[in-house]
Design a protein around this motif. Structure first.
Motif, PDB file in Angstrom:
ATOM      1  N   GLY A  38      53.894  15.447  37.180  1.00 42.16           N
ATOM      2  CA  GLY A  38      52.728  15.978  37.624  1.00 42.16           C
ATOM      3  C   GLY A  38      51.478  15.587  37.000  1.00 42.16           C
ATOM      4  N   GLY A  39      51.396  15.083  35.958  1.00 42.02           N
ATOM      5  CA  GLY A  39      50.139  14.895  35.142  1.00 42.02           C
ATOM      6  C   GLY A  39      49.908  13.337  35.681  1.00 42.02           C
ATOM      7  N   ALA A  40      50.906  12.488  35.571  1.00 41.71           N
ATOM      8  CA  ALA A  40      50.860  11.310  36.110  1.00 41.71           C
ATOM      9  C   ALA A  40      50.219  10.968  37.518  1.00 41.71           C
ATOM     10  N   LEU A  41      50.832  11.985  38.323  1.00 46.56           N
ATOM     11  CA  LEU A  41      50.436  12.046  39.830  1.00 46.56           C
ATOM     12  C   LEU A  41      49.024  12.584  39.807  1.00 46.56           C
ATOM     13  N   LEU A  42      48.490  13.531  39.203  1.00 43.42           N
ATOM     14  CA  LEU A  42      47.099  13.894  39.097  1.00 43.42           C
ATOM     15  C   LEU A  42      46.328  13.035  38.649  1.00 43.42           C
ATOM     16  N   ASN A  43      46.676  11.918  37.636  1.00 47.17           N
ATOM     17  CA  ASN A  43      45.937  11.032  37.160  1.00 47.17           C
ATOM     18  C   ASN A  43      45.620   9.817  38.352  1.00 47.17           C
ATOM     19  N   MET A  44      46.710   9.562  38.920  1.00 43.59           N
ATOM     20  CA  MET A  44      46.459   8.776  40.117  1.00 43.59           C
ATOM     21  C   MET A  44      45.547   9.039  41.290  1.00 43.59           C
ATOM     22  N   LEU A  45      45.470  10.510  41.476  1.00 40.72           N
ATOM     23  CA  LEU A  45      44.688  10.951  42.401  1.00 40.72           C
ATOM     24  C   LEU A  45      43.078  10.916  42.018  1.00 40.72           C
ATOM     25  N   ASN A  46      43.194  11.473  40.727  1.00 33.35           N
ATOM     26  CA  ASN A  46      41.811  11.582  40.078  1.00 33.35           C
ATOM     27  C   ASN A  46      41.153  10.349  39.821  1.00 33.35           C
ATOM     28  N   HIS A  47      41.837   9.155  39.403  1.00 29.08           N
ATOM     29  CA  HIS A  47      41.471   7.856  39.247  1.00 29.08           C
ATOM     30  C   HIS A  47      40.841   7.115  40.274  1.00 29.08           C
ATOM     31  N   GLN A  48      41.046   7.637  41.722  1.00 24.31           N
ATOM     32  CA  GLN A  48      40.554   7.330  42.908  1.00 24.31           C
ATOM     33  C   GLN A  48      39.128   7.901  43.117  1.00 24.31           C
ATOM     34  N   THR A  49      39.362   9.032  42.787  1.00 22.69           N
ATOM     35  CA  THR A  49      38.016  10.041  42.693  1.00 22.69           C
ATOM     36  C   THR A  49      36.947   9.302  41.884  1.00 22.69           C
ATOM     37  N   HIS A  50      37.171   8.826  40.646  1.00 24.42           N
ATOM     38  CA  HIS A  50      35.948   8.096  39.763  1.00 24.42           C
ATOM     39  C   HIS A  50      35.560   6.949  40.580  1.00 24.42           C
ATOM     40  N   HIS A  51      36.341   5.961  41.136  1.00 21.90           N
ATOM     41  CA  HIS A  51      35.960   4.842  41.685  1.00 21.90           C
ATOM     42  C   HIS A  51      35.307   5.192  42.999  1.00 21.90           C
ATOM     43  N   ARG A  52      35.813   6.141  43.757  1.00 22.93           N
ATOM     44  CA  ARG A  52      35.001   6.632  45.107  1.00 22.93           C
ATOM     45  C   ARG A  52      33.447   6.893  44.768  1.00 22.93           C
ATOM     46  N   GLY A  53      33.333   7.460  43.597  1.00 28.46           N
ATOM     47  CA  GLY A  53      31.915   7.718  43.485  1.00 28.46           C
ATOM     48  C   GLY A  53      31.230   6.526  42.954  1.00 28.46           C
ATOM     49  N   GLN A  54      31.857   5.403  42.530  1.00 23.71           N
ATOM     50  CA  GLN A  54      31.043   4.277  42.337  1.00 23.71           C
ATOM     51  C   GLN A  54      30.620   3.554  43.519  1.00 23.71           C
ATOM     52  N   ALA A  55      31.812   3.540  44.677  1.00 25.12           N
ATOM     53  CA  ALA A  55      31.655   3.201  46.121  1.00 25.12           C
ATOM     54  C   ALA A  55      30.683   4.072  46.760  1.00 25.12           C
TER      55      ALA A  55
END
Length: 169
Positions: free
Chosen positions: A126-143
């Motif tokens: 579950g923690g790894a899944l949250l990381n995968m989803l949150n990582h996208q949030t980080h880079h969507r902020g850059q986009a």
């Protein structure tokens, strides 16, 4: 502990954000899509490719299948059209995989190797899944910053907006 209900909400939210981002990115010129603006992966094209690369790496770790690029800066698709189609397919894959999980699966340990293969880690799935989803949030902020830097309308990625739209508020 992450529940499957929460994981499903965040997988849906992830797809919703990506759909909004690609609609906005389609308004950029080809030159703007490729412009090096100093973000981690240089351009909108580099950033969107990286987000897909990272998701594919994690989904291969989670499922044992699919593409697993060996570089975080790989350009999987040189154009937004191909990238968007691949993104839609990957988001559907994420949702399908998450839909098949039980709460007990999310609480289990999960072992994986770095892309270099030199290190192994074990953590709760579950923690790894949250990381995968949150990582996208980080880079969507850059986009999002790229879009606003070009004075383009940038979509809201607020979770509350997704919840209201999806009737999950």
């Amino acid at each position: 502990m992450l529940s499957t209900n929460t994981a499903r909400v965040f997988a849906g939210y992830n797809r919703w954000c990506n759909e909004r981002l690609y609609v906005a990115a389609a308004g950029l010129t080809e030159k703007e899509v490729r412009a090096d603006l100093g973000v981690f992966f240089r351009s909108m094209l580099g950033t969107l490719n990286h987000i897909l690369v990272a998701v594919r790496i994690w989904m291969r770790r989670f499922t044992g299948s699919g593409d697993g690029p060996d570089r975080l800066d790989a350009i999987l698709f040189p154009d937004l059209t191909g990238l968007q189609l691949a993104r839609q397919a990957e988001d559907a894959r994420i949702i399908g995989w998450v839909d098949g999980l039980a709460d007990t699966d999310l609480a289990d340990d999960f072992t994986y190797r770095t892309i270099s293969g030199t290190q192994e880690f074990t953590q709760v799935l579950g923690g790894a899944l949250l990381n995968m989803l949150n990582h996208q949030t980080h880079h969507r902020g850059q986009a999002h910053a790229i879009l606003t830097g070009f004075a383009r309308d940038a979509p809201s990625f607020d979770l509350i907006a997704f919840q209201r739209e999806a009737g999950r508020g």
